[in-house]
Design an enzyme around this catalytic site. Sequence first.
Site, PDB file in Angstrom:
ATOM      1  N   ASP A 144      32.673 -11.534 -27.254  1.00 43.63           N
ATOM      2  CA  ASP A 144      32.087 -10.241 -26.876  1.00 43.63           C
ATOM      3  C   ASP A 144      30.577 -10.333 -27.002  1.00 43.63           C
ATOM      4  O   ASP A 144      30.060 -11.078 -27.847  1.00 43.63           O
ATOM      5  CB  ASP A 144      32.607  -9.125 -27.785  1.00 43.63           C
ATOM      6  CG  ASP A 144      34.070  -8.815 -27.546  1.00 43.63           C
ATOM      7  OD1 ASP A 144      34.518  -8.901 -26.388  1.00 43.63           O
ATOM      8  OD2 ASP A 144      34.774  -8.474 -28.515  1.00 43.63           O
ATOM      9  N   ASP A 178      36.525  -6.473 -20.776  1.00 38.44           N
ATOM     10  CA  ASP A 178      36.767  -5.175 -21.408  1.00 38.44           C
ATOM     11  C   ASP A 178      36.231  -4.043 -20.526  1.00 38.44           C
ATOM     12  O   ASP A 178      36.858  -2.999 -20.376  1.00 38.44           O
ATOM     13  CB  ASP A 178      36.092  -5.097 -22.776  1.00 38.44           C
ATOM     14  CG  ASP A 178      36.632  -6.105 -23.767  1.00 38.44           C
ATOM     15  OD1 ASP A 178      37.812  -6.496 -23.651  1.00 38.44           O
ATOM     16  OD2 ASP A 178      35.873  -6.510 -24.670  1.00 38.44           O
TER      17      ASP A 178
END
Length: 198
Positions: A144, A178
């Site tokens: 991420d 995401d």
Amino acid sequence: MSIKKAYLFVFLILLIDQASKVYVKTNFKMFDEVTVFDWFQIKFIENEGMAWGIELPGDYGKLFLTLFRIVAVGGIIWWLWDSVKKNASNYLRVAIVLILAGAIGNIIDSVFYGVIFNESTTQQVATIFSDQPYGTAFHGKVVDMFYFPIWRGVLPSWIPIWGGQEASFFNAIFNVADFAISTGFGILLVFNKKCFQS
């Protein structure tokens, strides 16, 4: 949108997702950050792959999560094919494409990253195709990097429980996959009638 275009969009989203993850993983140490704007940073973290960094307990939790995702992707592929075949609205098809691309993007991390990268730490940047991988197949960590600390400050004292405490919004750190999944679900919620019109 034809099935060919749908798969092309899935491929393009995957390409952007994986290119950004590999770049960050091979150029940033763990927790390194770059401030783009006051409200937007590139900040490298990894998680076990569940939303908001939640982990399933036990040795088989990660394996179960990855296998569940693979089965879910099979269902999403069928849903996309069925939606195109039935000439469903473009809203629905775009939403499914985004969800599918995002799901596959995070599955790639979970399945392969443990065996192609060595460990990212606060002292070292990972290398790709390492002879000392950090994990095993199906046990990789999801990369991420997008962080939007839009607001930081002290909450007003009149707010119950948290009043007077320091807080920030928005704390989640996420990736392209995401973002694609969230946008796809957002389209399904906001444009529900247009998505499922008969």
